[in-house]
Write a protein that holds these residues in place. Sequence first.
Motif, short mmCIF file in Angstrom:
data_model
loop_
_atom_site.label_atom_id
_atom_site.label_comp_id
_atom_site.label_asym_id
_atom_site.label_seq_id
_atom_site.Cartn_x
_atom_site.Cartn_y
_atom_site.Cartn_z
N LEU A 1 56.44 69.13 51.45
CA LEU A 1 57.78 68.59 51.33
C LEU A 1 58.16 67.82 52.58
O LEU A 1 58.12 68.36 53.68
CB LEU A 1 58.75 69.77 51.16
CG LEU A 1 59.95 69.62 50.24
CD1 LEU A 1 59.52 69.22 48.85
CD2 LEU A 1 60.69 70.93 50.19
N VAL B 1 67.04 71.68 50.03
CA VAL B 1 66.13 70.66 49.51
C VAL B 1 66.93 69.77 48.56
O VAL B 1 67.69 70.27 47.74
CB VAL B 1 64.94 71.29 48.76
CG1 VAL B 1 64.06 70.21 48.15
CG2 VAL B 1 64.11 72.15 49.71
N THR C 1 63.22 66.36 49.26
CA THR C 1 63.25 66.25 50.73
C THR C 1 64.03 67.44 51.27
O THR C 1 65.12 67.73 50.80
CB THR C 1 63.96 64.95 51.18
OG1 THR C 1 63.21 63.83 50.73
CG2 THR C 1 64.09 64.90 52.70
N ARG C 2 63.44 68.09 52.26
CA ARG C 2 64.16 69.21 52.90
C ARG C 2 65.02 68.65 54.02
O ARG C 2 64.54 67.91 54.89
CB ARG C 2 63.18 70.22 53.46
CG ARG C 2 63.87 71.42 54.13
CD ARG C 2 62.86 72.45 54.62
NE ARG C 2 62.01 72.94 53.53
CZ ARG C 2 62.39 73.85 52.64
NH1 ARG C 2 63.60 74.37 52.70
NH2 ARG C 2 61.55 74.25 51.69
N LYS D 1 58.09 74.90 46.30
CA LYS D 1 58.05 73.63 47.03
C LYS D 1 57.73 72.44 46.13
O LYS D 1 57.24 71.41 46.60
CB LYS D 1 57.06 73.69 48.20
CG LYS D 1 57.43 74.74 49.23
CD LYS D 1 56.50 74.71 50.42
CE LYS D 1 56.90 75.75 51.44
NZ LYS D 1 56.00 75.78 52.61
N LYS D 2 57.98 72.58 44.85
CA LYS D 2 57.76 71.51 43.89
C LYS D 2 59.06 71.23 43.14
O LYS D 2 59.94 72.09 43.08
CB LYS D 2 56.67 71.90 42.89
CG LYS D 2 55.29 72.11 43.51
CD LYS D 2 54.72 70.80 44.00
CE LYS D 2 53.29 71.00 44.49
NZ LYS D 2 52.72 69.75 45.05
#
Lengths: 113, 114
Positions: A8, A87, A107-108, B40-41
Amino acid sequence: GESVGLHLPTLSVQEGDNSIINCAYSNSASDYFIWYKQESGKGPQFIIDIRSNMDKRQGQRVTVLLNKTVKHLSLQIAATQPGDSAVYFCAENPTGGYNKLIFGAGTRLAVHP
Amino acid sequence: DTEVTQTPKHLVMGMTNKKSLKCEQHMGHRAMYWYKQKAKKPPELMFVYSYEKLSINESVPSRFSPECPNSSLLNLHLHALQPEDSALYLCASSQVSSSGNTIYFGEGSWLTVV
């Protein structure tokens, strides 16, 4: 600054600064776009949307810009606060896609005091 | 706070178990969705219901079986899942129209398959 992690991309900003999160979308026929915020352990939360007949839309502390020529979307957050850390996903709705949202990679945003 | 309610929040199940995820909304929306999200997706669409009828199935394996008993409820029945099916399962709802409508998500159900 910006960095790309294993999975990410991360944008790190200081509290009080403005943040700009970018997104490239894939389908030139998409007519509706949404930005979502997802905090750890929670579902995506609607932030702001924009239709393809607009270039800019403003909300409370947030602005979305749409550039259809280069298929680019951005989210601007004014006076970023620690609570904005999350995120952020852009999502596009292809024309005739019948509410079939396609999400970007995300995007974090990390806000530092 | 989201107006889409999902239960349970956490579920651990064995590969031979049968379980169900439940979703409820009272916003009068006639489109409801199931999304799957791995760590994380981004969320990935699984199913779309419109007026209680299945309108989109994104080639989801048959071990996932959706059901829409009425306009407010959406279930996802799970059977013979694999460990790789462990993920956050998100329910969402929206108005129905030919153009885009805001899709509102629930907080999700965390599924672990052991």
